[in-house]
Design an enzyme around this catalytic site. Structure first.
Site, PDB file in Angstrom:
ATOM      1  N   SER A  97     -14.507  35.395 -30.494  1.00  0.00           N
ATOM      2  CA  SER A  97     -13.897  34.169 -29.989  1.00  0.00           C
ATOM      3  C   SER A  97     -13.109  34.462 -28.720  1.00  0.00           C
ATOM      4  O   SER A  97     -12.748  35.608 -28.452  1.00  0.00           O
ATOM      5  CB  SER A  97     -12.943  33.557 -31.015  1.00  0.00           C
ATOM      6  OG  SER A  97     -13.660  33.190 -32.170  1.00  0.00           O
ATOM      7  N   LYS A 170      -7.821  28.685 -42.865  1.00  0.00           N
ATOM      8  CA  LYS A 170      -7.607  27.559 -43.777  1.00  0.00           C
ATOM      9  C   LYS A 170      -8.346  26.319 -43.286  1.00  0.00           C
ATOM     10  O   LYS A 170      -8.875  25.544 -44.072  1.00  0.00           O
ATOM     11  CB  LYS A 170      -6.115  27.260 -43.885  1.00  0.00           C
ATOM     12  CG  LYS A 170      -5.453  28.085 -44.969  1.00  0.00           C
ATOM     13  CD  LYS A 170      -4.059  27.575 -45.273  1.00  0.00           C
ATOM     14  CE  LYS A 170      -3.405  28.436 -46.334  1.00  0.00           C
ATOM     15  NZ  LYS A 170      -1.948  28.498 -46.130  1.00  0.00           N
ATOM     16  N   HIS A 542      -0.342  -7.536   2.699  1.00  0.00           N
ATOM     17  CA  HIS A 542      -1.785  -7.539   2.949  1.00  0.00           C
ATOM     18  C   HIS A 542      -2.508  -8.519   2.036  1.00  0.00           C
ATOM     19  O   HIS A 542      -3.437  -8.153   1.319  1.00  0.00           O
ATOM     20  CB  HIS A 542      -2.363  -6.136   2.810  1.00  0.00           C
ATOM     21  CG  HIS A 542      -1.999  -5.249   3.961  1.00  0.00           C
ATOM     22  ND1 HIS A 542      -0.967  -4.340   3.903  1.00  0.00           N
ATOM     23  CD2 HIS A 542      -2.499  -5.159   5.206  1.00  0.00           C
ATOM     24  CE1 HIS A 542      -0.864  -3.714   5.065  1.00  0.00           C
ATOM     25  NE2 HIS A 542      -1.780  -4.192   5.882  1.00  0.00           N
ATOM     26  N   TRP A 544      -3.979 -12.820   1.468  1.00  0.00           N
ATOM     27  CA  TRP A 544      -4.884 -13.756   2.152  1.00  0.00           C
ATOM     28  C   TRP A 544      -4.272 -14.288   3.446  1.00  0.00           C
ATOM     29  O   TRP A 544      -4.959 -14.509   4.431  1.00  0.00           O
ATOM     30  CB  TRP A 544      -5.252 -14.878   1.187  1.00  0.00           C
ATOM     31  CG  TRP A 544      -5.808 -16.138   1.791  1.00  0.00           C
ATOM     32  CD1 TRP A 544      -5.351 -17.404   1.607  1.00  0.00           C
ATOM     33  CD2 TRP A 544      -6.943 -16.264   2.676  1.00  0.00           C
ATOM     34  NE1 TRP A 544      -6.104 -18.308   2.290  1.00  0.00           N
ATOM     35  CE2 TRP A 544      -7.097 -17.632   2.964  1.00  0.00           C
ATOM     36  CE3 TRP A 544      -7.832 -15.352   3.240  1.00  0.00           C
ATOM     37  CZ2 TRP A 544      -8.098 -18.124   3.804  1.00  0.00           C
ATOM     38  CZ3 TRP A 544      -8.835 -15.850   4.076  1.00  0.00           C
ATOM     39  CH2 TRP A 544      -8.965 -17.214   4.346  1.00  0.00           C
ATOM     40  N   ASP A 703      -4.956  -7.508  14.173  1.00  0.00           N
ATOM     41  CA  ASP A 703      -4.309  -6.964  12.986  1.00  0.00           C
ATOM     42  C   ASP A 703      -2.797  -6.862  13.176  1.00  0.00           C
ATOM     43  O   ASP A 703      -2.025  -7.041  12.247  1.00  0.00           O
ATOM     44  CB  ASP A 703      -4.910  -5.568  12.709  1.00  0.00           C
ATOM     45  CG  ASP A 703      -4.891  -5.220  11.235  1.00  0.00           C
ATOM     46  OD1 ASP A 703      -4.559  -6.115  10.425  1.00  0.00           O
ATOM     47  OD2 ASP A 703      -5.196  -4.063  10.897  1.00  0.00           O
TER      48      ASP A 703
HETATM   49 ZN   LIG Z   1      -4.977  -5.892   8.354  1.00  0.00          ZN
END
Ligand SMILES: [Zn+2]
Length: 836
Positions: A97, A170, A542, A544, A703
């Site tokens: 193992s 166990k 940011h 609508w 923008d």
């Molecule tokens: Zn923008």
């Protein structure tokens, strides 16, 4: 002990048939594998010493390892698993193992990773999934004890060992009787513990077994190196694909008998981004004439991973390495990438064709002696990188054997890793992306009820209605452009509802006569515009309203600003539509935040993360015919629209703003010198690239247009922007546990006026000054900007004054209370003087 005779051996073997069988099994296996590497230094017939045998074994192991890499996609567990199976056989253990060592909250622990490996068991049976792993603190169990003491233990009877824990027994119903356990260390750190349990047919593991486990795990096969990658810092600096690469090379590094090697990763992009092609198309930059890969890519090493194996082991990642980086300066990697040859150079510094760095390459004093360089080729036979090995450790030149091994290796890198695994993953990712966008769209798409709130007709009747009639009905609902000042640069969305803005948006397309010219069905136009509105989230800035404002400003620049004269009707249509969509599904956090928070978007898009998302989203909407306002265009027209969408939306990434600045300025400079308007129109409209550059700058102008609005508007919008930034700052503090930059730190909110002045000077001034120089009709924007600068500046000065007073108060108080003597800054001044 006397000399052993031939008879003694024969007698022993005769009396111990089991041993004889095992011995020859082992020997034979080695011999067969040794054949694979012809010309390998040791021949099995003559090799009896352990050293020589291991040399052959080593090549066998490389072969095994490479195979396991190919078979099992180089997962660390798979490689270790293969060796545990082998170990189990060699030790005659019932099972083996592996436990991984790690620490949580600073407390070390061991966790089961591979359990109950037998010589024939399968990886899937043995691999422990993270939710099922057994975890031990170091003070419980022999494995924990091994990790703690960093020593091997051979426990003949576990019941007599105080450290033994029967927890796992166990759980599994297995009975552990005896055990052999060994730590795998890297320097002082224990990386893992390997464990063999219950010797078969014998009461305990022998001294010989202890040696076997030691040699198997530490000599020919260096686990520490295999395991290292899981904890390696280097990992953080690599992308997913590069990690695959790194894993593979790091795995086999023990067999690369050299002092250093470095991998140069090649840029795989065949096509450049539009903004990188502009300077070439405008004739400002010479087209690339340098070497190219056989498939026509420019040779750009975007990253180097440098493995230093001499002295203190180290791995360095060099992002965008300069051409004079010591590993590139010779030109050899470029040559290999260009021609795809393997280059083996015995005395590299003496070479005349490639000029290697002659002296030490870094502070370690290490110098280049001999070099072996190979291309890494993927399934499509594209060269994806170049790996260069330096200085064989025994100081001999690289030989044919090295070439063979490394060649197999580089092929593996390119084939099994880069392609099958990662390529498929990428494809899956791409599919998932498409599905994700489809889902987003269906959630967003306007319902019939919503459409009916604008186009006041029962949707059932719409189908029977003539388009002319529909237009009439719709137009009655739309606002008068004069009333809402749609043609004005000082337009304000504040008095209009969000629903009203949808109607304004539709109206703009009627104003430019796009509906008639391009036969846009008004139902589709209404649905599209409403859906775009719904695509915006209700974030602080940011949202609508911002999306609409950018569309409106684009319209105003074209019409009122008279920029339309350079563009066709179709282009104007596309530009306004793209402007409306440009921030769709914005999350109120910026690109850097997407990267730092490892958002899913950052996985989908490499650069301009959000902008690419806005673009994909917008394009997905158009894929639905009932939303496709461009459905009546021909193929070529439609492609033009999509291209303009791409350029316009990606251009809103402010990170690209500086790339287009000088190009834009040059166009305007040239136009200014022209005598007639016709000349200017011809100069621009004949050249798609110039039109794109201007359009991209228009997008930036749109923008940022809030900064040019009357002060009452600008002051309010600036607060919205700031609030969104502060909200991101809050997230960075709470979720990422990072200190936000001043702009996003609400505790530094008082500095907003100063930041605004800086933003105006550094970014905005150029845009609006140049546009009003270009077209005097755009001067209102420039005037608005200058006015806002005055306003912000006076507030910034006010704040500075206030701070000065506070500072002076502070100083006075300090002067009264501080003990006399050398001021704190004195030491700094002294040290500065020394340097001078
Ligand atoms: Zn923008």
């Amino acid at each position: 002990m006397g000399e052993i005779t031939r008879e003694d051996v024969e007698k022993y073997l005769g009396n111990n048939p089991q041993f004889a069988k095992e011995y020859f099994d082992k020997k034979l296996r080695v011999e067969v594998l040794g054949e694979v590497f012809k010309g390998s230094p040791a021949s099995i017939q003559e090799s009896t010493s352990f050293n020589e045998m291991t040399q052959v074994e080593e090549s066998a192991l490389i072969f095994e390892l490479l195979q396991s890499m190919q078979d099992e996609a180089a997962s660390m567990e798979a490689v270790v698993h293969r060796s545990l199976r082998r170990l189990c056989q060699l030790l005659s253990a019932d099972r083996c193992s592996m436990f991984i060592c790690r620490s949580r909250n600073g407390i070390p622990e061991v966790a089961s990773r591979l359990l109950n490996v037998t010589p024939t068991s399968k990886l899937e049976e043995n691999l422990v999934s993270p939710d099922k792993e057994a975890i031990f603190p170091l003070d419980i169990g022999i494995v924990g004890w091994v990790a703690h003491t960093k020593k091997s233990f051979n426990v003949p009877d576990v019941t007599k060992n105080s450290h033994f824990s029967d927890f796992l027994d166990k759980q599994t119903g297995y009975t552990t009787k005896n055990m052999l356990a060994m730590p795998i260390t890297m320097g002082k750190e224990v990386l893992a513990v390997m464990m063999a349990v219950n010797k078969v047919n014998e009461p305990e593991f022998t001294k010989q077994d202890e040696e076997t486990i030691y040699f198997t795990l530490s000599f020919p096969y260096n686990y520490s190196q295999v395991l290292l990658w899981s904890a390696n810092k280097v990992f953080e600096e690599l992308t997913d694909i590069e990690r695959q690469f790194h894993k593979a090379l790091y795995t086999i590094k023990a067999y690369l008998n050299c002092e250093r090697y470095s991998i140069g990763l090649l840029d795989m992009t065949k096509e450049k981004e539009f903004y990188d092609e502009w300077p070439i198309k405008l004739g400002e930059v010479q087209p690339y004439k340098g070497p190219k890969t056989p498939d026509g890519r420019e040779i750009i090493f975007y990253k180097i991973i440098d493995y230093i194996l001499h002295g203190k082991e180290e791995i360095k990642v060099i992002q965008t390495p300069p051409a004079d980086h010591w590993s590139l300066v010779s030109g050899l990697p470029t040559y290999v990438a260009e021609h795809g040859f393997i280059c083996n150079m015995m005395n590299a510094p003496a070479d005349e064709y490639f000029t290697f760095q002659k002296g030490p390459v870094d502070e370690t004093g290490w110098i280049i002696q001999n070099v072996l360089s190979l291309p890494i080729v993927n399934k499509k036979e594209d060269i994806v990188g170049v790996v260069t090995f330096y200085n064989r450790k025994d100081a001999k030149p690289f030989d044919e054997y090295d070439e063979q091994i490394t060649e197999i290796l580089t092929q593996f890198l390119g084939w099994s890793l880069l392609n099958t695994d990662t390529y498929e993953k990428m494809n899956k990712l791409e599919n998932r992306r498409d599905i994700a966008y489809e889902m987003l769209m269906y959630q967003t798409k306007a319902t019939t009820g919503e459409i009916e709130s604008i186009l006041k007709l029962n949707t059932n009747i719409i189908e029977d209605c003539e388009e002319k009639q529909l237009i009439q009905i719709l137009k009655e609902e739309l606002p008068n452009p004069k009333d809402v000042e749609l043609y004005e640069f000082h337009f304000s969305d504040f008095p209009i509802t969000e629903h009203g803005l949808i109607k304004c948006g539709i109206q703009l397309f009627f104003e430019i006569k796009a509906v008639e010219k391009f036969k846009v069905p008004v139902e589709v136009l209404t649905r599209w515009m409403y859906t775009v509105r719904k695509g915006y989230r209700s974030v602080t800035y940011h949202n609508w309203r911002h999306g609409f404002n950018v569309g409106q400003t684009m319209f105003t620049l074209l019409m009122t600003g008279k920029l339309k004269k350079y563009y066709t009707d179709l282009e104007a249509f596309a530009m306004i539509a793209a402007a409306f969509c440009h921030d769709i599904d914005h999350r109120g956090t910026n690109n850097l935040y997407q990267m730092k928070s490892a958002s899913p978007l950052a996985k989908l898009h490499g650069s301009s993360i959000l902008e690419r998302h806005h673009l994909e989203f917008s394009k997905t909407l158009l894929h639905d015919e009932s939303l496709n306002i461009f459905q009546n265009l021909n193929k070529r027209q439609y492609e033009t629209v999509i291209h303009l969408f791409e350029v316009a939306i990606i251009a809103t990434d402010l990170a690209l703003y500086f790339k287009k600045r000088t190009m834009f300025q040059k166009i305007i400079d040239t136009c200014e010198k022209m005598e007639t308007e016709e000349e200017v129109i011809k100069y621009i409209s004949i050249d798609p690239t110039k039109k794109e550059v201007i359009m991209a700058m228009m997008m930036t102008g749109c923008d940022l247009s809030a900064i040019t609005k009357p002060w009452e508007i600008q002051s309010q919008v600036a607060l919205m922007v700031a609030n969104e930034f502060w909200e991101q700052g809050d997230l960075e503090r709470t979720i990422l546990q990072q200190q936000p930059i001043p702009m996003m730190d609400r505790e530094k909110g008082d500095e907003l006026p100063k930041l605004q002045v800086g933003f105006i000077d550094f970014v905005c001034t150029f845009v609006y000054k140049e546009f009003s120089r270009f077209h005097k009709e755009i001067t209102p924007m420039w005037d608005g900007l200058q006015n806002n600068r005055v306003e912000w500046k006076s507030r910034a000065d006010e704040y500075d004054e206030k701070m000065k007073v506070i500072e002076e108060e502070k100083k006075k108080q300090e002067a009264n209370t501080a003990p006399k003597g050398c001021p704190k800054s004195f030491g700094v001044i002294l040290s500065l003087k020394k340097k001078l």
